[in-house]
Design an enzyme around this catalytic site. Structure first.
Site, PDB file in Angstrom:
ATOM      1  N   HIS A 133      -0.395  -4.648   7.244  1.00  0.00           N
ATOM      2  CA  HIS A 133      -0.139  -5.409   8.475  1.00  0.00           C
ATOM      3  C   HIS A 133      -0.532  -4.629   9.715  1.00  0.00           C
ATOM      4  O   HIS A 133      -0.833  -3.433   9.659  1.00  0.00           O
ATOM      5  CB  HIS A 133       1.335  -5.815   8.543  1.00  0.00           C
ATOM      6  N   CYS A 160       5.642  -0.264   4.040  1.00  0.00           N
ATOM      7  CA  CYS A 160       4.421  -1.036   4.228  1.00  0.00           C
ATOM      8  C   CYS A 160       3.309  -0.169   4.817  1.00  0.00           C
ATOM      9  O   CYS A 160       3.547   0.922   5.323  1.00  0.00           O
ATOM     10  CB  CYS A 160       4.687  -2.233   5.126  1.00  0.00           C
TER      11      CYS A 160
END
Length: 225
Positions: free
Chosen positions: A179, A195
């Site tokens: 992301h 992440c």
């Protein structure tokens, strides 16, 4: 009045006028310095503002990302086929494998020690300017996230940034994503809860190159140098 007295008065008046003229030409204080002209804010070449987005993305200031973590095509030897994404958390790089022994390389920020994840997954979902919903276990660790239990609206302050690529294993969401981020100085360090983050300009570029079903290989952290 005698002539002598008149000469004395004339001389005094002359000297007084001369002194006044000299005083008028002198400055009793130094002039205030002119304010220095503001230097233009320069962005890294190729990382300027992106104004075509629903939320305009600011440019990345020069010096915010170390040169080695800027997006670039590099020689890359791997047994993975072209189109595969290889994430090397130890080196803080993400590679999009190209044909002919090369790859597009992006600098990344990765999970803090204890939160890192590795394995093989598929990108089964993609979102532009996604909502962010913290997992229940994250809220338990960080109670200040409780207001976002049902999700945070998209925008520049959203932790997922401009794009998110969702990793699935065996058809199930792993809860790990590739992301964006609006914190370019975090690239090249361990920062997030597992992440993989890329600066918004890079995740927009990667998103456009990555179809659904793309295979993602996340190496163990020890693989990096």
């Amino acid at each position: 009045m005698t002539l002598t007295t008149g000469r004395v008065l004339t001389r005094r008046l002359f000297l007084a006028g001369l002194a006044g003229s000299l005083a008028a030409c002198q400055q009793t204080t130094a002039p205030a310095p002119k304010p220095a002209a503001a230097l233009p804010v320069r962005d890294i070449e190729g990382y300027g503002p992106v104004t075509s987005e629903p939320y305009p993305v600011p440019g990345v200031p020069a010096g915010a990302i170390r040169p080695e973590f800027l997006r670039q095509e590099v020689a890359y030897s791997t047994s993975e086929p072209p189109g595969t994404i290889v994430v090397d958390p130890g080196a803080k790089y993400l590679y999009l494998v190209q044909a002919g022994g090369s790859a597009m390389r992006y600098g990344i920020g990765v999970g803090r020690e204890g939160f890192a994840w590795n394995g093989t997954a598929l990108i089964n979902m993609k979102r532009e300017w996604p909502r962010w919903t913290p997992p229940a276990e994250m809220i338990a660790r960080q109670p200040e996230l409780e207001p976002y239990r049902k999700g945070m609206e998209s925008g520049l302050q959203n932790p997922l940034g401009a794009r998110a690529l969702y990793l699935f294993q065996n058809g199930r969401d792993t809860l790990y994503r590739l992301h964006g981020t609006n914190e370019p100085r975090s690239i090249g360090s361990n920062v997030s809860s597992g992440c993989v983050r890329l600066v918004n300009q890079d995740v927009i570029d990667l998103y456009a190159r990555t179809p659904l079903g793309t295979r993602v290989v996340v190496l163990p952290s020890a693989a990096g140098v």
